[in-house]
Scaffold this motif. Structure first.
Motif, PDB file in Angstrom:
ATOM      1  N   MET A  62       0.829  -1.202   0.000  1.00  0.00           N
ATOM      2  CA  MET A  62       0.000   0.000   0.000  1.00  0.00           C
ATOM      3  C   MET A  62       0.861   1.248   0.000  1.00  0.00           C
ATOM      4  O   MET A  62       1.727   1.422   0.864  1.00  0.00           O
ATOM      5  N   GLY A  63       0.641   2.109  -0.964  1.00  0.00           N
ATOM      6  CA  GLY A  63       1.269   3.412  -1.015  1.00  0.00           C
ATOM      7  C   GLY A  63       0.310   4.450  -0.467  1.00  0.00           C
ATOM      8  O   GLY A  63      -0.894   4.379  -0.716  1.00  0.00           O
ATOM      9  N   ILE A  64       0.841   5.412   0.278  1.00  0.00           N
ATOM     10  CA  ILE A  64      -0.010   6.402   0.929  1.00  0.00           C
ATOM     11  C   ILE A  64       0.368   7.798   0.440  1.00  0.00           C
ATOM     12  O   ILE A  64       1.435   8.322   0.768  1.00  0.00           O
ATOM     13  N   ALA A  65      -0.508   8.369  -0.376  1.00  0.00           N
ATOM     14  CA  ALA A  65      -0.303   9.738  -0.828  1.00  0.00           C
ATOM     15  C   ALA A  65      -0.569  10.694   0.328  1.00  0.00           C
ATOM     16  O   ALA A  65      -1.373  10.407   1.224  1.00  0.00           O
ATOM     17  N   GLY A  66       0.087  11.825   0.299  1.00  0.00           N
ATOM     18  CA  GLY A  66      -0.109  12.810   1.349  1.00  0.00           C
ATOM     19  C   GLY A  66      -1.447  13.522   1.210  1.00  0.00           C
ATOM     20  O   GLY A  66      -2.117  13.425   0.177  1.00  0.00           O
ATOM     21  N   PRO A  67      -1.838  14.273   2.228  1.00  0.00           N
ATOM     22  CA  PRO A  67      -3.157  14.914   2.206  1.00  0.00           C
ATOM     23  C   PRO A  67      -3.254  16.143   1.322  1.00  0.00           C
ATOM     24  O   PRO A  67      -4.353  16.579   0.993  1.00  0.00           O
ATOM     25  N   ILE A  68      -2.129  16.721   0.931  1.00  0.00           N
ATOM     26  CA  ILE A  68      -2.153  17.963   0.157  1.00  0.00           C
ATOM     27  C   ILE A  68      -1.871  17.662  -1.307  1.00  0.00           C
ATOM     28  O   ILE A  68      -0.871  17.023  -1.632  1.00  0.00           O
ATOM     29  N   HIS A  69      -2.760  18.102  -2.173  1.00  0.00           N
ATOM     30  CA  HIS A  69      -2.502  17.944  -3.603  1.00  0.00           C
ATOM     31  C   HIS A  69      -2.947  19.192  -4.352  1.00  0.00           C
ATOM     32  O   HIS A  69      -3.624  20.063  -3.804  1.00  0.00           O
ATOM     33  N   ASP A  70      -2.568  19.266  -5.635  1.00  0.00           N
ATOM     34  CA  ASP A  70      -2.978  20.373  -6.474  1.00  0.00           C
ATOM     35  C   ASP A  70      -3.658  19.809  -7.716  1.00  0.00           C
ATOM     36  O   ASP A  70      -4.046  18.639  -7.738  1.00  0.00           O
ATOM     37  N   ASP A  71      -3.814  20.622  -8.733  1.00  0.00           N
ATOM     38  CA  ASP A  71      -4.527  20.188  -9.929  1.00  0.00           C
ATOM     39  C   ASP A  71      -3.834  19.033 -10.638  1.00  0.00           C
ATOM     40  O   ASP A  71      -4.441  18.353 -11.467  1.00  0.00           O
ATOM     41  N   ARG A  72      -2.562  18.814 -10.332  1.00  0.00           N
ATOM     42  CA  ARG A  72      -1.831  17.720 -10.987  1.00  0.00           C
ATOM     43  C   ARG A  72      -2.032  16.382 -10.286  1.00  0.00           C
ATOM     44  O   ARG A  72      -1.511  15.376 -10.748  1.00  0.00           O
ATOM     45  N   SER A  73      -2.722  16.346  -9.207  1.00  0.00           N
ATOM     46  CA  SER A  73      -3.108  15.098  -8.549  1.00  0.00           C
ATOM     47  C   SER A  73      -2.456  14.901  -7.192  1.00  0.00           C
ATOM     48  O   SER A  73      -1.648  15.714  -6.730  1.00  0.00           O
ATOM     49  N   TRP A  74      -2.804  13.766  -6.598  1.00  0.00           N
ATOM     50  CA  TRP A  74      -2.234  13.341  -5.320  1.00  0.00           C
ATOM     51  C   TRP A  74      -0.726  13.144  -5.487  1.00  0.00           C
ATOM     52  O   TRP A  74      -0.262  12.593  -6.482  1.00  0.00           O
ATOM     53  N   SER A  75       0.016  13.548  -4.461  1.00  0.00           N
ATOM     54  CA  SER A  75       1.472  13.392  -4.513  1.00  0.00           C
ATOM     55  C   SER A  75       1.950  12.616  -3.289  1.00  0.00           C
ATOM     56  O   SER A  75       1.234  12.463  -2.301  1.00  0.00           O
ATOM     57  N   PHE A  76       3.193  12.158  -3.378  1.00  0.00           N
ATOM     58  CA  PHE A  76       3.787  11.361  -2.301  1.00  0.00           C
ATOM     59  C   PHE A  76       4.753  12.229  -1.494  1.00  0.00           C
ATOM     60  O   PHE A  76       5.876  11.833  -1.203  1.00  0.00           O
ATOM     61  N   ARG A  83       8.855  10.721  -3.243  1.00  0.00           N
ATOM     62  CA  ARG A  83       8.491   9.692  -4.224  1.00  0.00           C
ATOM     63  C   ARG A  83       7.981   8.450  -3.515  1.00  0.00           C
ATOM     64  O   ARG A  83       8.486   8.083  -2.447  1.00  0.00           O
ATOM     65  N   ASP A  84       7.014   7.804  -4.157  1.00  0.00           N
ATOM     66  CA  ASP A  84       6.573   6.519  -3.623  1.00  0.00           C
ATOM     67  C   ASP A  84       7.741   5.543  -3.698  1.00  0.00           C
ATOM     68  O   ASP A  84       8.369   5.396  -4.754  1.00  0.00           O
ATOM     69  N   PRO A  85       8.065   4.851  -2.592  1.00  0.00           N
ATOM     70  CA  PRO A  85       9.278   4.018  -2.575  1.00  0.00           C
ATOM     71  C   PRO A  85       9.204   2.786  -3.467  1.00  0.00           C
ATOM     72  O   PRO A  85      10.248   2.204  -3.787  1.00  0.00           O
ATOM     73  N   VAL A  86       8.023   2.373  -3.870  1.00  0.00           N
ATOM     74  CA  VAL A  86       7.885   1.199  -4.741  1.00  0.00           C
ATOM     75  C   VAL A  86       7.694   1.609  -6.187  1.00  0.00           C
ATOM     76  O   VAL A  86       8.359   1.091  -7.095  1.00  0.00           O
ATOM     77  N   LEU A  87       6.812   2.545  -6.446  1.00  0.00           N
ATOM     78  CA  LEU A  87       6.515   2.956  -7.821  1.00  0.00           C
ATOM     79  C   LEU A  87       7.530   3.962  -8.349  1.00  0.00           C
ATOM     80  O   LEU A  87       7.672   4.125  -9.564  1.00  0.00           O
ATOM     81  N   GLY A  88       8.194   4.672  -7.450  1.00  0.00           N
ATOM     82  CA  GLY A  88       9.202   5.634  -7.863  1.00  0.00           C
ATOM     83  C   GLY A  88       8.648   6.906  -8.482  1.00  0.00           C
ATOM     84  O   GLY A  88       9.390   7.632  -9.153  1.00  0.00           O
ATOM     85  N   VAL A  89       7.371   7.190  -8.259  1.00  0.00           N
ATOM     86  CA  VAL A  89       6.753   8.372  -8.865  1.00  0.00           C
ATOM     87  C   VAL A  89       6.499   9.435  -7.800  1.00  0.00           C
ATOM     88  O   VAL A  89       6.329   9.130  -6.622  1.00  0.00           O
ATOM     89  N   GLU A  90       6.488  10.697  -8.253  1.00  0.00           N
ATOM     90  CA  GLU A  90       6.191  11.798  -7.353  1.00  0.00           C
ATOM     91  C   GLU A  90       4.691  12.012  -7.206  1.00  0.00           C
ATOM     92  O   GLU A  90       4.222  12.439  -6.147  1.00  0.00           O
ATOM     93  N   ARG A  91       3.957  11.742  -8.284  1.00  0.00           N
ATOM     94  CA  ARG A  91       2.519  11.966  -8.299  1.00  0.00           C
ATOM     95  C   ARG A  91       1.801  10.757  -8.873  1.00  0.00           C
ATOM     96  O   ARG A  91       2.307  10.100  -9.798  1.00  0.00           O
TER      97      ARG A  91
END
Length: 328
Positions: A62-76, A83-91
């Protein structure tokens, strides 16, 4: 937002499914997928609860995005390096674009992501919890409960749809209404349904049958956010949850049941709604209250009978990395 000022949720999701037989091209495989949630989001909260109740922590990360996001989506933004430690993505957006570079709909949680390709498989929150309960059976813990028993499915579906239309989505229809008329209509629907639920739960411990079902999983995330967010922020303020005896006792009963309250982080919930919704709360000030200690007070719901997990057993404690802060 519709022209009449009513808030209408876009329910067009990626509906491909992860199934036992892999009929959509995405077979159930331990370790292959990552469930991305945000503690703030009630729709994602459902998936986190079912994953806990089914004991899938070791086979579905399970990856957990943080509570704050903008128009570009949920971020880690809470993870090391952002970055999500498994997927390696910022958003989360990156996983949607990996699936469809022209994806133009909402970037929503929960989302099931195929780790090898980095592609979102589905963000269909309603189907996802049913599939975690049914399609992943071979990998569930011993004595996992049946949240969708066949003999009760018609009633579960009926109650869940009423709750979705008037309560789960109803609070948003109040909060994002663009006209007084749209708000007033949503407010009336919300409170008619909450009164209906108050009456129903005064006579029975759970919404359908005598055990926890999918219907309870779908109502709880809205109730647990009600006083902290929806009562004031979304103007759902006829009464607080704590002023509705049956619903408040029912919500505490579930909160104190393993798999429910241990998925709740009130600080993240409030940070999301009060900071992200600039049009409703332009100052971004996050309220200190309400006092959350009442969630651990006695509820006496056992006097109505019922067996929370039926013939199953409660889940064990959550993994250390997924534990939420204790109530203060």
């Amino acid at each position: 937002m519709a022209g009449d000022g009513e808030f209408r949720r876009d329910r067009h999701y990626l509906t491909t499914r992860v199934t036992a037989d892999g009929r959509d091209g995405w077979p159930v495989e331990p370790g292959r997928y990552r469930l991305v949630i945000a503690r703030a989001c009630p729709w994602a909260n459902r998936a986190a609860i079912v994953r806990r109740l089914m004991g899938l922590e070791d086979v579905l990360s399970m990856g957990i995005a943080g509570p704050i996001h903008d128009d570009r989506s949920w971020s880690f933004h809470m993870d090391p390096g952002g970055r999500d430690p498994v997927l390696g993505v910022e958003r989360l957006q990156e996983a949607f674009f990996a699936r469809d570079p022209g994806y133009a709909r909402g970037i929503t949680v929960p989302a099931l992501v195929d780790i090898p390709t980095g592609q979102v498989v589905t963000n269909d929150f309603a189907r996802m919890t049913l599939d975690l309960g049914r399609e992943w059976r071979a990998h569930q813990r011993d004595c996992a409960p049946d949240l969708y028993p066949e003999k009760l499915r018609d009633e579960i579906d009926d109650v869940a749809e009423k709750v979705f239309q008037d309560v789960n989505d109803g609070v948003y229809q109040c909060g994002f209404a663009g006209t007084q008329e749209a708000y007033d209509a949503a407010y009336r629907r919300l409170w008619r349904r909450l009164d209906w639920l108050e009456d129903r739960l005064a006579r029975r411990r759970y919404l359908v049958g005598d055990t926890i079902t999918e219907a309870d999983v779908r109502l709880f995330p809205t109730l647990v956010r009600f006083d902290a967010v929806y009562h004031g922020h979304f103007k759902c303020n006829r009464q607080k949850l704590t002023e509705l005896p049956a619903l408040w006792a029912y919500a505490r009963d579930l909160f104190q049941t393993p798999g429910f309250g241990d998925t709740i982080d009130f600080a993240q919930i409030k940070a999301h709604y009060y900071v992200v919704h600039h049009t409703i709360n332009p100052t971004g000030i996050v309220p200190q209250g309400p006092d959350t200690r009442g969630w651990l007070t006695p509820h006496a719901r056992h006097e109505l009978g019922g067996r929370p997990f039926g013939d199953g057993t409660p889940p064990g404690p959550p993994p250390e990395s997924e534990r939420v802060p204790p109530l203060a």
